[in-house]
Design a protein around this motif. Structure first.
Motif, PDB file in Angstrom:
ATOM      1  N   LYS A 149       0.838  -1.198   0.000  1.00 18.08           N
ATOM      2  CA  LYS A 149       0.000   0.000   0.000  1.00 18.08           C
ATOM      3  C   LYS A 149       0.874   1.249   0.000  1.00 18.08           C
ATOM      4  O   LYS A 149       0.622   2.208  -0.728  1.00 18.08           O
ATOM      5  N   ARG A 150       1.910   1.244   0.784  1.00 14.42           N
ATOM      6  CA  ARG A 150       2.822   2.386   0.874  1.00 14.42           C
ATOM      7  C   ARG A 150       3.535   2.633  -0.450  1.00 14.42           C
ATOM      8  O   ARG A 150       3.643   3.764  -0.915  1.00 14.42           O
ATOM      9  N   LYS A 151       4.031   1.548  -1.072  1.00 14.71           N
ATOM     10  CA  LYS A 151       4.726   1.675  -2.354  1.00 14.71           C
ATOM     11  C   LYS A 151       3.789   2.185  -3.436  1.00 14.71           C
ATOM     12  O   LYS A 151       4.196   2.987  -4.278  1.00 14.71           O
ATOM     13  N   SER A 152       2.524   1.739  -3.423  1.00 11.63           N
ATOM     14  CA  SER A 152       1.576   2.201  -4.432  1.00 11.63           C
ATOM     15  C   SER A 152       1.295   3.692  -4.277  1.00 11.63           C
ATOM     16  O   SER A 152       1.093   4.404  -5.254  1.00 11.63           O
ATOM     17  N   LYS A 153       1.275   4.191  -3.059  1.00  9.09           N
ATOM     18  CA  LYS A 153       1.049   5.611  -2.828  1.00  9.09           C
ATOM     19  C   LYS A 153       2.255   6.432  -3.285  1.00  9.09           C
ATOM     20  O   LYS A 153       2.098   7.568  -3.752  1.00  9.09           O
ATOM     21  N   LEU A 154       3.440   5.887  -3.167  1.00 10.98           N
ATOM     22  CA  LEU A 154       4.657   6.592  -3.582  1.00 10.98           C
ATOM     23  C   LEU A 154       4.785   6.640  -5.105  1.00 10.98           C
ATOM     24  O   LEU A 154       5.403   7.544  -5.647  1.00 10.98           O
ATOM     25  N   SER A 155       4.227   5.633  -5.786  1.00  9.27           N
ATOM     26  CA  SER A 155       4.340   5.537  -7.243  1.00  9.27           C
ATOM     27  C   SER A 155       3.410   6.506  -7.959  1.00  9.27           C
ATOM     28  O   SER A 155       3.631   6.832  -9.109  1.00  9.27           O
ATOM     29  N   VAL A 156       2.375   6.955  -7.297  1.00  9.63           N
ATOM     30  CA  VAL A 156       1.370   7.825  -7.931  1.00  9.63           C
ATOM     31  C   VAL A 156       1.869   9.204  -8.113  1.00  9.63           C
ATOM     32  O   VAL A 156       2.671   9.809  -7.668  1.00  9.63           O
TER      33      VAL A 156
END
Length: 75
Positions: free
Chosen positions: A68-75
């Protein structure tokens, strides 16, 4: 899990007591080394209390959190 501190006579190393005119203890003199030891003890107890306060909070799996954290950083 609850933490209790047992109070024992002599738990704090008092160098000298200060008394009032009636002989009642009103203050205590302790050495700086003892003060530092007590400060560390209080800090440890505060940490334990914070852990106990959060004990019933719902947890999250690390892998799920990480994704979840990585997906938020990728946006």
């Amino acid at each position: 899990m609850h933490t209790a501190v047992k109070q024992k006579k002599g738990l704090i190393k008092v160098k000298q007591f200060v008394t009032d005119s009636e002989g009642q203890k009103v203050a205590a003199i302790i050495e700086m080394e003892e003060l530092k030891r007590l400060e560390e003890l209080i800090e440890d107890l505060a940490d334990i209390k914070a852990i106990e306060d959060r004990e019933n909070e719902s947890g999250e799996d690390y892998e799920a959190y990480s994704k979840k954290r990585k997906s938020k950083l990728s946006v």
